[in-house]
Design a protein around this motif. Structure first.
Motif, PDB file in Angstrom:
ATOM      1  N   GLN A 153       0.826  -1.211   0.000  1.00 19.61           N
ATOM      2  CA  GLN A 153       0.000   0.000   0.000  1.00 19.61           C
ATOM      3  C   GLN A 153       0.862   1.263   0.000  1.00 19.61           C
ATOM      4  N   THR A 154       1.942   1.246   0.757  1.00 16.22           N
ATOM      5  CA  THR A 154       2.845   2.397   0.833  1.00 16.22           C
ATOM      6  C   THR A 154       3.480   2.693  -0.518  1.00 16.22           C
ATOM      7  N   VAL A 155       3.907   1.635  -1.220  1.00 18.09           N
ATOM      8  CA  VAL A 155       4.486   1.805  -2.553  1.00 18.09           C
ATOM      9  C   VAL A 155       3.409   2.238  -3.542  1.00 18.09           C
ATOM     10  N   ASN A 156       2.259   1.591  -3.491  1.00 18.57           N
ATOM     11  CA  ASN A 156       1.161   1.898  -4.403  1.00 18.57           C
ATOM     12  C   ASN A 156       0.680   3.341  -4.258  1.00 18.57           C
ATOM     13  N   ASP A 157       0.629   3.848  -3.024  1.00 22.22           N
ATOM     14  CA  ASP A 157       0.164   5.215  -2.769  1.00 22.22           C
ATOM     15  C   ASP A 157       1.242   6.265  -3.037  1.00 22.22           C
ATOM     16  N   GLY A 158       2.445   5.831  -3.360  1.00 22.23           N
ATOM     17  CA  GLY A 158       3.526   6.769  -3.639  1.00 22.23           C
ATOM     18  C   GLY A 158       4.138   7.376  -2.390  1.00 22.23           C
ATOM     19  N   LEU A 159       3.871   6.784  -1.226  1.00 21.64           N
ATOM     20  CA  LEU A 159       4.467   7.282   0.015  1.00 21.64           C
ATOM     21  C   LEU A 159       5.934   6.889   0.128  1.00 21.64           C
ATOM     22  N   LEU A 160       6.283   5.748  -0.477  1.00 22.75           N
ATOM     23  CA  LEU A 160       7.673   5.308  -0.563  1.00 22.75           C
ATOM     24  C   LEU A 160       8.060   5.308  -2.030  1.00 22.75           C
ATOM     25  N   VAL A 161       9.067   6.119  -2.366  1.00 24.95           N
ATOM     26  CA  VAL A 161       9.541   6.207  -3.739  1.00 24.95           C
ATOM     27  C   VAL A 161      11.052   5.999  -3.729  1.00 24.95           C
ATOM     28  N   VAL A 162      11.498   4.908  -4.334  1.00 25.14           N
ATOM     29  CA  VAL A 162      12.931   4.655  -4.481  1.00 25.14           C
ATOM     30  C   VAL A 162      13.336   5.252  -5.816  1.00 25.14           C
ATOM     31  N   GLU A 163      14.087   6.353  -5.751  1.00 20.22           N
ATOM     32  CA  GLU A 163      14.496   7.051  -6.971  1.00 20.22           C
ATOM     33  C   GLU A 163      15.638   6.339  -7.671  1.00 20.22           C
ATOM     34  N   SER A 164      16.563   5.792  -6.895  1.00 18.89           N
ATOM     35  CA  SER A 164      17.655   5.002  -7.464  1.00 18.89           C
ATOM     36  C   SER A 164      18.174   4.068  -6.390  1.00 18.89           C
ATOM     37  N   GLY A 165      18.747   2.978  -6.827  1.00 15.23           N
ATOM     38  CA  GLY A 165      19.297   2.011  -5.882  1.00 15.23           C
ATOM     39  C   GLY A 165      20.264   1.073  -6.562  1.00 15.23           C
ATOM     40  N   MET A 166      21.310   0.706  -5.829  1.00 16.86           N
ATOM     41  CA  MET A 166      22.281  -0.245  -6.359  1.00 16.86           C
ATOM     42  C   MET A 166      22.687  -1.196  -5.232  1.00 16.86           C
ATOM     43  N   ILE A 167      22.625  -2.478  -5.536  1.00 18.40           N
ATOM     44  CA  ILE A 167      22.988  -3.503  -4.561  1.00 18.40           C
ATOM     45  C   ILE A 167      24.438  -3.913  -4.795  1.00 18.40           C
ATOM     46  N   SER A 168      25.163  -4.112  -3.696  1.00 12.68           N
ATOM     47  CA  SER A 168      26.546  -4.583  -3.803  1.00 12.68           C
ATOM     48  C   SER A 168      26.866  -5.480  -2.619  1.00 12.68           C
ATOM     49  N   GLY A 169      27.974  -6.174  -2.721  1.00  7.05           N
ATOM     50  CA  GLY A 169      28.461  -7.004  -1.622  1.00  7.05           C
ATOM     51  C   GLY A 169      27.520  -8.109  -1.195  1.00  7.05           C
ATOM     52  N   ILE A 170      26.806  -8.674  -2.138  1.00  4.12           N
ATOM     53  CA  ILE A 170      25.836  -9.722  -1.790  1.00  4.12           C
ATOM     54  C   ILE A 170      26.545 -11.003  -1.364  1.00  4.12           C
ATOM     55  N   SER A 171      26.029 -11.557  -0.276  1.00  3.72           N
ATOM     56  CA  SER A 171      26.485 -12.849   0.223  1.00  3.72           C
ATOM     57  C   SER A 171      25.240 -13.662   0.542  1.00  3.72           C
ATOM     58  N   THR A 172      25.225 -14.905   0.099  1.00  5.48           N
ATOM     59  CA  THR A 172      24.055 -15.749   0.330  1.00  5.48           C
ATOM     60  C   THR A 172      24.470 -17.038   1.022  1.00  5.48           C
ATOM     61  N   ARG A 173      23.735 -17.372   2.080  1.00  2.40           N
ATOM     62  CA  ARG A 173      23.906 -18.665   2.755  1.00  2.40           C
ATOM     63  C   ARG A 173      22.646 -19.475   2.479  1.00  2.40           C
ATOM     64  N   ASN A 174      22.816 -20.661   1.962  1.00  3.92           N
ATOM     65  CA  ASN A 174      21.681 -21.505   1.595  1.00  3.92           C
ATOM     66  C   ASN A 174      21.504 -22.646   2.589  1.00  3.92           C
ATOM     67  N   TYR A 175      20.264 -22.854   3.000  1.00  8.91           N
ATOM     68  CA  TYR A 175      19.876 -23.934   3.891  1.00  8.91           C
ATOM     69  C   TYR A 175      18.668 -24.635   3.281  1.00  8.91           C
ATOM     70  N   ARG A 176      18.920 -25.467   2.293  1.00  9.72           N
ATOM     71  CA  ARG A 176      17.878 -26.167   1.537  1.00  9.72           C
ATOM     72  C   ARG A 176      16.871 -25.195   0.930  1.00  9.72           C
ATOM     73  N   ASP A 177      15.717 -25.015   1.566  1.00 12.12           N
ATOM     74  CA  ASP A 177      14.658 -24.164   1.019  1.00 12.12           C
ATOM     75  C   ASP A 177      14.633 -22.763   1.630  1.00 12.12           C
ATOM     76  N   VAL A 178      15.715 -22.388   2.297  1.00 15.15           N
ATOM     77  CA  VAL A 178      15.844 -21.060   2.885  1.00 15.15           C
ATOM     78  C   VAL A 178      17.186 -20.469   2.473  1.00 15.15           C
ATOM     79  N   ALA A 179      17.164 -19.198   2.109  1.00 15.81           N
ATOM     80  CA  ALA A 179      18.394 -18.484   1.777  1.00 15.81           C
ATOM     81  C   ALA A 179      18.431 -17.192   2.584  1.00 15.81           C
ATOM     82  N   ILE A 180      19.556 -16.945   3.237  1.00 13.74           N
ATOM     83  CA  ILE A 180      19.781 -15.706   3.961  1.00 13.74           C
ATOM     84  C   ILE A 180      20.706 -14.869   3.078  1.00 13.74           C
TER      85      ILE A 180
END
Length: 142
Positions: A71-98
């Motif tokens: 609802q917050t995104v749909n109503d325009g209350l939260l607007v991400v103008e730009s974003g970049m993800i870096s340094g991703i690390s993933t730990r996998n536990y069968r059907d769960v990933a952190i």
């Protein structure tokens, strides 16, 4: 007439192939698609990638549920103008990933601007062949 029928059949194959490509292939891809959906303000993508019991813990420790975020995104209350993800690390536990990493963003929330780096942790779960985000924590980097 055969040409039109053939075109429609091929077009439907292209659409179904693209729909399959949009499904996350693993936990890392699931987290990336979540942040991308926020940036693109893609409500349909958010609805598809969030579990029914999804929660996000925001900067100030406030918990926001699935419906509130959508609802917050749909109503325009939260607007991400730009974003970049870096340094991703993933730990996998069968059907769960952190998934952890850094999200450098410029955004507005209720007309208050924010620009900086957020450390994040996303919990992605797989049910059958479908990966979804069940929880996210965001912490500003000082």
């Amino acid at each position: 007439m055969k040409f039109i029928l053939l075109f429609l059949i091929q077009f439907s194959f292209v659409l179904s192939a693209n729909a399959q490509l949009s499904q996350p292939i693993d936990g890392t891809d699931c987290a990336r698609q979540f942040f991308n959906a926020l940036q693109e303000k893609d409500i349909n993508a958010l609805e598809g990638i969030l579990t029914a019991d999804f929660t996000v813990v925001s900067f100030n420790g406030q918990t926001i549920n699935r419906q509130q975020l959508i609802q917050t995104v749909n109503d325009g209350l939260l607007v991400v103008e730009s974003g970049m993800i870096s340094g991703i690390s993933t730990r996998n536990y069968r059907d769960v990933a952190i998934v952890t990493g850094l999200w450098s963003i410029r955004a507005r929330f209720r007309n208050n601007s924010f620009q900086g780096d957020l450390s994040f942790m996303a919990v992605c779960t797989r049910s059958g062949a479908k990966w979804q985000v069940s929880a996210v924590q965001l912490t500003p980097v000082q």
